[in-house]
Write a protein that holds these residues in place. Structure first.
Motif, short mmCIF file in Angstrom:
data_model
loop_
_atom_site.label_atom_id
_atom_site.label_comp_id
_atom_site.label_asym_id
_atom_site.label_seq_id
_atom_site.Cartn_x
_atom_site.Cartn_y
_atom_site.Cartn_z
N GLY A 12 26.67 38.88 7.50
CA GLY A 12 25.66 39.39 6.58
C GLY A 12 25.27 38.36 5.53
N GLY A 69 21.56 39.28 11.21
CA GLY A 69 21.55 40.59 10.58
C GLY A 69 21.86 41.71 11.56
N VAL A 83 20.45 42.86 3.99
CA VAL A 83 20.51 42.59 5.43
C VAL A 83 19.49 43.47 6.15
CG1 VAL A 83 21.96 42.69 7.49
CG2 VAL A 83 22.89 41.79 5.38
#
Length: 110
Positions: A12, A69, A83
């Motif tokens: 992330g 992501g 994200v």
């Protein structure tokens, strides 16, 4: 389920870092383009090495942002808003690349 703005997982964090890199490369590309006077019709690494490379790196950063992501969301169960915001950007740029490739194969209308 608790949401935060900044990511907690390493994937992330990579996604958000690449998202920031995308925006920095966009600004750099804008400055280079204005410095060149926008005289280049199709910037690529052959006729404008610096601008073409920055544009291609920007596309690559956007697509990699989306992939990282998606991996962070699916595999590591990342629940950060940043994200979630970065994923559609890469999908959009990937779709644009596919559309450009199809348009290049079809050619201009007669």
């Amino acid at each position: 389920m608790r949401y935060s703005f900044l990511p907690k997982t390493s994937k992330g964090k990579w996604s958000v870092s690449l998202f920031i890199t995308f925006f920095i490369l966009s600004l750099v590309g804008t400055f280079i383009s204005s410095y060149l006077g926008n005289t280049i019709e199709y910037p690529n690494p052959i006729n404008s090495p610096l601008l073409g490379t920055v544009i291609y790196l920007r596309f690559l950063a956007a697509i990699t942002t989306s992939l990282m992501g998606l991996i962070a969301i699916k595999k590591d169960h990342e629940r950060s808003i940043s994200v979630y915001l970065s994923v559609p950007l890469g999908i959009l740029f990937f779709a644009v690349i596919v559309i450009f490739l199809i348009a290049n194969l079809i050619g201009p209308p007669n």
